[in-house]
Design a protein around this motif. Structure first.
Motif, PDB file in Angstrom:
ATOM      1  N   GLY A 267       0.861  -1.178   0.000  1.00  0.00           N
ATOM      2  CA  GLY A 267       0.000   0.000   0.000  1.00  0.00           C
ATOM      3  C   GLY A 267       0.897   1.228   0.000  1.00  0.00           C
ATOM      4  O   GLY A 267       2.123   1.126  -0.159  1.00  0.00           O
ATOM      5  N   SER A 268       0.328   2.394   0.211  1.00  0.00           N
ATOM      6  CA  SER A 268       1.136   3.609   0.152  1.00  0.00           C
ATOM      7  C   SER A 268       2.223   3.622   1.224  1.00  0.00           C
ATOM      8  O   SER A 268       3.369   4.013   0.955  1.00  0.00           O
TER       9      SER A 268
ATOM     10  N   PHE B 141      -1.420   2.691  -5.528  1.00  0.00           N
ATOM     11  CA  PHE B 141      -1.438   3.221  -4.168  1.00  0.00           C
ATOM     12  C   PHE B 141      -0.546   4.435  -3.927  1.00  0.00           C
ATOM     13  O   PHE B 141      -0.670   5.089  -2.884  1.00  0.00           O
TER      14      PHE B 141
END
Length: 182
Positions: free
Chosen positions: A10-11, A49
């Motif tokens: 994810g980020s 993301f």
């Protein structure tokens, strides 16, 4: 430098993986989504993301989590809290017994209301553990804005190892020892 396996693209996981790769570590990032693996490996960007943020060309993404953690003396868990156990538990036999497990997962596991470090202690027992936490945002860290987080562990040496691995001129991981639960 050190091989570091990162679970969760994810980020936040991608940002930390990029930070570690830029520092010179061999970073292997596991992503659940095949399109994220392809985006990172082909275009050096996590278009899903962390769109618009260039990633270090040395960062390599994997679709197989066992490949990402293979032989890594440090494993960073950045999977979302609601799936952290499902991500890490199957890898128990594939992660070195002496690997330092770093949790950068935010949140609480429902329905048991367990914190990420409690989930990891159950799914990856017997390994040294560090919680990496602090006021931070993926986009700001990726931009190079000054950020300080805490690397908290039961053992000062383990906390110091993570501090050394993660700290840069703009990202300071402050090592601290927490008392053992009674």
């Amino acid at each position: 430098m050190t091989r570091i396996g990162v679970l969760g693209a994810g980020s936040w996981g991608t940002t930390l993986a990029d930070l570690l790769a830029r520092k010179g570590h061999e970073v292997r990032l596991w992503a659940y989504e095949v399109e994220v693996v392809e985006s990172i490996n082909r275009r050096h960007e996590n278009e899903l993301f962390l769109a618009g943020c260039a990633l270090d060309r040395r960062l390599v993404a994997y679709a197989d989590p066992f490949e990402a953690v293979d032989g890594a003396p440090i494993v960073l868990s950045a999977a979302p809290s609601h799936v952290a156990r499902r991500v890490t538990a199957p890898l128990e036999a594939g992660i070195r017994k002496d690997a330092i497990i770093v949790s950068a997962t935010k949140g609480i596991e429902a329905p048991g209301l367990l914190l990420p470090h409690e989930v990891l202690a159950e799914s990856l027992p017997g390994r040294p553990f560090v919680a990496l936490s602090g006021p931070s945002f993926a986009a700001e860290v990726h931009e190079g804005q000054p950020t300080a987080v805490v690397a908290a562990a039961l053992d000062a040496g383990v906390a110091a190892t993570v501090q050394e691995a993660f700290s840069t001129a703009k990202f300071e991981a402050l090592a601290t020892v927490v008392p053992s639960p009674s």
